[in-house]
Motif scaffolding. Structure first.
Motif, PDB file in Angstrom:
ATOM      1  N   LYS A  42      -1.245   1.599  15.228  1.00 32.44           N
ATOM      2  CA  LYS A  42      -0.811   2.251  13.887  1.00 32.44           C
ATOM      3  C   LYS A  42       0.400   2.615  13.737  1.00 32.44           C
ATOM      4  CE  LYS A  42      -5.004   4.924  14.981  1.00 32.44           C
ATOM      5  NZ  LYS A  42      -5.478   5.899  15.479  1.00 32.44           N
ATOM      6  N   GLU A  43       0.957   2.489  12.473  1.00 33.49           N
ATOM      7  CA  GLU A  43       2.149   2.912  11.644  1.00 33.49           C
ATOM      8  C   GLU A  43       2.842   4.976  12.422  1.00 33.49           C
ATOM      9  OE1 GLU A  43       2.323   1.734   8.042  1.00 33.49           O
ATOM     10  OE2 GLU A  43       1.261  -0.180   8.059  1.00 33.49           O
ATOM     11  N   ASN A  44       3.861   4.957  13.012  1.00 38.42           N
ATOM     12  CA  ASN A  44       4.313   6.295  12.529  1.00 38.42           C
ATOM     13  C   ASN A  44       4.303   6.804  11.397  1.00 38.42           C
ATOM     14  OD1 ASN A  44       4.493   6.635  14.815  1.00 38.42           O
ATOM     15  ND2 ASN A  44       6.709   5.695  15.434  1.00 38.42           N
ATOM     16  N   SER A  45       3.424   7.986  11.398  1.00 39.22           N
ATOM     17  CA  SER A  45       3.464   9.370   9.810  1.00 39.22           C
ATOM     18  C   SER A  45       4.681  10.191   9.904  1.00 39.22           C
ATOM     19  CB  SER A  45       2.297  10.057   9.822  1.00 39.22           C
ATOM     20  OG  SER A  45       2.004  10.496   8.717  1.00 39.22           O
ATOM     21  N   SER A  46       5.101   9.691   8.568  1.00 42.73           N
ATOM     22  CA  SER A  46       6.571   9.934   8.891  1.00 42.73           C
ATOM     23  C   SER A  46       5.821  11.917   8.490  1.00 42.73           C
ATOM     24  CB  SER A  46       7.328   9.676   7.320  1.00 42.73           C
ATOM     25  OG  SER A  46       6.446   9.871   6.336  1.00 42.73           O
ATOM     26  N   SER A  47       4.743  12.127   8.281  1.00 42.44           N
ATOM     27  CA  SER A  47       4.183  13.509   6.969  1.00 42.44           C
ATOM     28  C   SER A  47       3.797  14.140   8.625  1.00 42.44           C
ATOM     29  CB  SER A  47       3.216  13.078   6.260  1.00 42.44           C
ATOM     30  OG  SER A  47       1.952  11.913   6.319  1.00 42.44           O
ATOM     31  N   SER A  48       4.547  15.050   8.953  1.00 42.25           N
ATOM     32  CA  SER A  48       4.048  15.319  10.053  1.00 42.25           C
ATOM     33  C   SER A  48       3.614  16.663  10.275  1.00 42.25           C
ATOM     34  CB  SER A  48       5.755  15.868  11.178  1.00 42.25           C
ATOM     35  OG  SER A  48       6.359  16.643  10.108  1.00 42.25           O
ATOM     36  N   ASP A  49       3.335  17.142   9.299  1.00 52.10           N
ATOM     37  CA  ASP A  49       2.708  18.348   8.634  1.00 52.10           C
ATOM     38  C   ASP A  49       1.348  18.160   8.602  1.00 52.10           C
ATOM     39  OD1 ASP A  49       3.254  16.978   6.745  1.00 52.10           O
ATOM     40  OD2 ASP A  49       3.072  18.988   5.712  1.00 52.10           O
ATOM     41  N   ILE A  50       0.824  16.523   7.970  1.00 56.30           N
ATOM     42  CA  ILE A  50      -0.744  16.554   7.696  1.00 56.30           C
ATOM     43  C   ILE A  50      -1.028  15.280   9.100  1.00 56.30           C
ATOM     44  CG2 ILE A  50      -2.610  14.988   6.324  1.00 56.30           C
ATOM     45  CD1 ILE A  50      -0.753  15.790   3.640  1.00 56.30           C
ATOM     46  N   ARG A  51      -1.383  15.771   9.899  1.00 55.72           N
ATOM     47  CA  ARG A  51      -1.461  14.938  11.540  1.00 55.72           C
ATOM     48  C   ARG A  51      -3.131  14.753  11.353  1.00 55.72           C
ATOM     49  NH1 ARG A  51       1.699  19.626  12.972  1.00 55.72           N
ATOM     50  NH2 ARG A  51       0.101  20.622  12.810  1.00 55.72           N
ATOM     51  N   THR A  52      -4.008  15.951  10.688  1.00 52.63           N
ATOM     52  CA  THR A  52      -5.944  15.816  10.546  1.00 52.63           C
ATOM     53  C   THR A  52      -5.914  15.589   9.356  1.00 52.63           C
ATOM     54  OG1 THR A  52      -5.785  17.886  10.787  1.00 52.63           O
ATOM     55  CG2 THR A  52      -5.797  17.100  12.797  1.00 52.63           C
ATOM     56  N   VAL A  53      -7.669  15.129   9.240  1.00 54.51           N
ATOM     57  CA  VAL A  53      -7.629  15.407   8.016  1.00 54.51           C
ATOM     58  C   VAL A  53      -8.921  14.603   7.349  1.00 54.51           C
ATOM     59  CG1 VAL A  53      -7.844  13.209   5.562  1.00 54.51           C
ATOM     60  CG2 VAL A  53      -4.979  13.640   6.635  1.00 54.51           C
ATOM     61  N   LEU A  54      -9.528  15.275   6.769  1.00 52.58           N
ATOM     62  CA  LEU A  54     -11.002  15.902   6.903  1.00 52.58           C
ATOM     63  C   LEU A  54     -11.889  14.725   5.318  1.00 52.58           C
ATOM     64  CD1 LEU A  54     -14.110  15.940   7.882  1.00 52.58           C
ATOM     65  CD2 LEU A  54     -14.577  18.160   6.343  1.00 52.58           C
ATOM     66  N   ILE A  55     -12.030  13.734   5.837  1.00 55.30           N
ATOM     67  CA  ILE A  55     -12.620  13.458   4.956  1.00 55.30           C
ATOM     68  C   ILE A  55     -14.360  13.124   4.549  1.00 55.30           C
ATOM     69  CG2 ILE A  55     -12.518  11.099   3.473  1.00 55.30           C
ATOM     70  CD1 ILE A  55     -10.442   9.975   5.133  1.00 55.30           C
ATOM     71  N   VAL A  56     -14.203  14.075   3.470  1.00 54.55           N
ATOM     72  CA  VAL A  56     -16.213  14.521   2.970  1.00 54.55           C
ATOM     73  C   VAL A  56     -16.630  13.242   1.922  1.00 54.55           C
ATOM     74  CG1 VAL A  56     -17.531  15.661   1.915  1.00 54.55           C
ATOM     75  CG2 VAL A  56     -15.781  16.438   3.341  1.00 54.55           C
ATOM     76  N   GLY A  57     -17.392  12.666   2.467  1.00 53.12           N
ATOM     77  CA  GLY A  57     -18.240  10.867   2.124  1.00 53.12           C
ATOM     78  C   GLY A  57     -17.337   9.829   3.067  1.00 53.12           C
ATOM     79  N   GLY A  58     -18.353   9.138   2.650  1.00 54.50           N
ATOM     80  CA  GLY A  58     -18.758   7.952   3.880  1.00 54.50           C
ATOM     81  C   GLY A  58     -18.161   6.464   2.844  1.00 54.50           C
ATOM     82  N   GLY A  59     -18.521   6.567   1.851  1.00 58.34           N
ATOM     83  CA  GLY A  59     -18.413   5.054   0.661  1.00 58.34           C
ATOM     84  C   GLY A  59     -17.265   4.406   0.825  1.00 58.34           C
ATOM     85  N   VAL A  60     -16.887   3.660  -0.348  1.00 57.46           N
ATOM     86  CA  VAL A  60     -15.751   3.099  -0.945  1.00 57.46           C
ATOM     87  C   VAL A  60     -14.467   3.803  -0.726  1.00 57.46           C
ATOM     88  CG1 VAL A  60     -14.791   0.826  -2.500  1.00 57.46           C
ATOM     89  CG2 VAL A  60     -16.961   1.136  -2.097  1.00 57.46           C
ATOM     90  N   ALA A  61     -14.352   4.522  -1.265  1.00 57.29           N
ATOM     91  CA  ALA A  61     -13.062   5.681  -1.596  1.00 57.29           C
ATOM     92  C   ALA A  61     -12.979   5.887   0.561  1.00 57.29           C
ATOM     93  CB  ALA A  61     -13.092   6.930  -2.146  1.00 57.29           C
ATOM     94  N   GLY A  62     -13.945   6.959  -0.148  1.00 55.22           N
ATOM     95  CA  GLY A  62     -13.612   7.895   2.037  1.00 55.22           C
ATOM     96  C   GLY A  62     -12.934   6.844   3.038  1.00 55.22           C
ATOM     97  N   LEU A  63     -14.262   5.723   2.923  1.00 55.15           N
ATOM     98  CA  LEU A  63     -14.031   4.515   3.979  1.00 55.15           C
ATOM     99  C   LEU A  63     -12.584   4.135   4.400  1.00 55.15           C
ATOM    100  CD1 LEU A  63     -17.676   3.218   4.289  1.00 55.15           C
ATOM    101  CD2 LEU A  63     -16.157   4.672   5.991  1.00 55.15           C
ATOM    102  N   THR A  64     -11.895   3.935   3.156  1.00 50.30           N
ATOM    103  CA  THR A  64     -11.181   2.947   3.272  1.00 50.30           C
ATOM    104  C   THR A  64      -9.307   4.161   3.012  1.00 50.30           C
ATOM    105  OG1 THR A  64     -12.116   1.686   1.045  1.00 50.30           O
ATOM    106  CG2 THR A  64      -9.595   1.858   0.818  1.00 50.30           C
ATOM    107  N   ALA A  65     -10.204   5.076   2.328  1.00 49.87           N
ATOM    108  CA  ALA A  65      -8.976   6.263   2.457  1.00 49.87           C
ATOM    109  C   ALA A  65      -8.537   6.626   4.350  1.00 49.87           C
ATOM    110  CB  ALA A  65      -9.006   7.136   1.951  1.00 49.87           C
ATOM    111  N   ALA A  66      -9.461   6.140   4.695  1.00 52.68           N
ATOM    112  CA  ALA A  66      -9.837   6.478   6.683  1.00 52.68           C
ATOM    113  C   ALA A  66      -9.161   5.563   7.131  1.00 52.68           C
ATOM    114  CB  ALA A  66     -11.108   7.103   6.891  1.00 52.68           C
TER     115      ALA A  66
END
Length: 378
Positions: A2-26
């Protein structure tokens, strides 16, 4: 790793949809150290093929999935997308030269296998994937989004990503009825038979009123796709009859072999082609749309899946940059909007041209400018 995120204000993300876009973003966000939950009502993907070309190949590479997809699919150094007439005579060859970096120019993969690979990549990045679940409500605050799920549970996230497709629940809740899918007046028929003799070339074949896409896949499968100007719902028997009628226009050995093998127990997938382009911005507060939830169209450029892959990687890149949440989501949309609009509008144009009887040369020429755009880096 894992790389360190520079966006400390975005620590948790919900992705609705487990298709190509959702899983790749995850996978991309998880690799940057962000805690990601993915939810979807259904597991896996429909049993069809997905062609990945142009910079979709780079997006797979960016999330570490390229080698697995190449191993699972059929990879080509030069895209097998030439244009032929009904007798198999080459009419037009728009294929670009092989890539200088040695990566494949084109991959076709069975969608369920791609879903398995992307799910594995996401889970290896620490992503939680939950099936049989959707959202019932979203409540936005300045620093978070409160989410109620359909199983009665709830959660709080720094960002919610709507990757839940053409009928997006996220888009409906956050954007209301501002944008709705519009029928293109066409359907696609898709068939993935096994055991078809490899006695011809992959590509686009033009009959009396038909553009037939035929591409040999992996594991003895062949991908067959055709558009028809009628958007009514067909049952399995009607779909087979229509596909047989389309195949009967060709004397090419490969297509006559397909016609001969289209038995009554074969399943032909039918999909209504609808068009959608959400005006910019694709976000409201801390909720953003990607993939078919933001832009959808026909398959005439073969780039719907590619746009989903690119969306996911670009979103992760921009969220890792400095700035406010608003500025980073704006930057994401600046990189994506015109590129996705090109795909949506050109695909609809090609669909209309095909319904009007355009020939292979005319269709190929109309594809050219868009394919040049899509060959450029995202």
């Amino acid at each position: 790793m894992k790389e360190n995120s520079s966006s400390s204000d975005i620590r948790t993300v919900l992705i609705v949809g487990g298709g190509v876009a959702g899983l790749t973003a995850a996978a991309a966000l998880g690799a940057r150290g962000i805690t990601v939950d993915v939810i979807d009502l259904k597991k896996g993907a429909e049993g069809s093929g997905l062609g990945i070309q142009n910079r979709g190949v780079d997006a797979l590479d960016a999330v570490g999935a390229l080698d697995d997809v190449v191993a699972a699919g059929a990879a080509h150094k030069k895209a097998p997308l030439r244009f032929y007439d009904s007798e198999g005579t080459l009419v037009f060859d728009p294929s670009p030269p092989p890539r200088e970096d040695g990566k494949p120019s084109y991959i076709i993969v069975y969608r369920p296998l791609l879903a398995q690979i992307l799910t594995a990549r996401a889970k290896s990045a620490g992503v939680s994937v939950r099936i049989g679940l959707s959202i019932s409500s979203l409540t936005q605050h300045e620093d978070r989004v409160e989410v109620d799920f359909t199983d009665g549970t709830s959660g709080s996230y720094d960002l919610v990503v709507g990757a839940d497709g053409l009928r997006s629940s996220v888009r409906s809740i956050v954007f209301g009825d501002e944008v709705k899918p519009v029928s293109t007046g066409t359907i696609s028929l898709r068939w993935v038979p096994r055991g078809i003799a490899r006695i011809g070339e992959a590509g686009f074949y033009y009959g009396d009123d038909t553009e037939m896409v035929v591409i040999p896949m992996h594991d003895d499968m062949t991908y067959v796709s055709v558009q028809h100007p009628d958007d009514r719902k067909l049952n399995d028997h009607e779909a087979r009859l229509l596909l047989r009628k389309k195949l009967s226009q060709f004397s090419v050995p490969l297509l006559t072999e397909l016609h001969r093998n289209l038995a009554e127990d074969e399943h032909v997938l039918v999909r209504r082609y609808e068009s959608l382009l959400v005006p910019s911005p694709w976000h409201r507060g801390r909720v953003v749309l990607i993939g078919d939830a933001a832009h959808a169209t026909t398959a005439h450029l073969g780039s719907g899946g590619v746009m989903a892959l690119e969306d996911a990687v670009v979103l992760a890149e921009e969220l890792a940059a400095p700035g406010t949440v608003e500025s980073r989501l704006d930057a994401f949309e600046r990189r994506r909007f015109e590129r996705c609009r090109t795909v949506v509008e050109t695909s609809v144009q090609l669909s209309d041209m095909q319904k009007a009887g355009a020939n292979a040369t005319e269709m190929g020429a109309a594809r050219g400018p868009a394919m040049e755009v899509l060959a450029q880096s995202y």
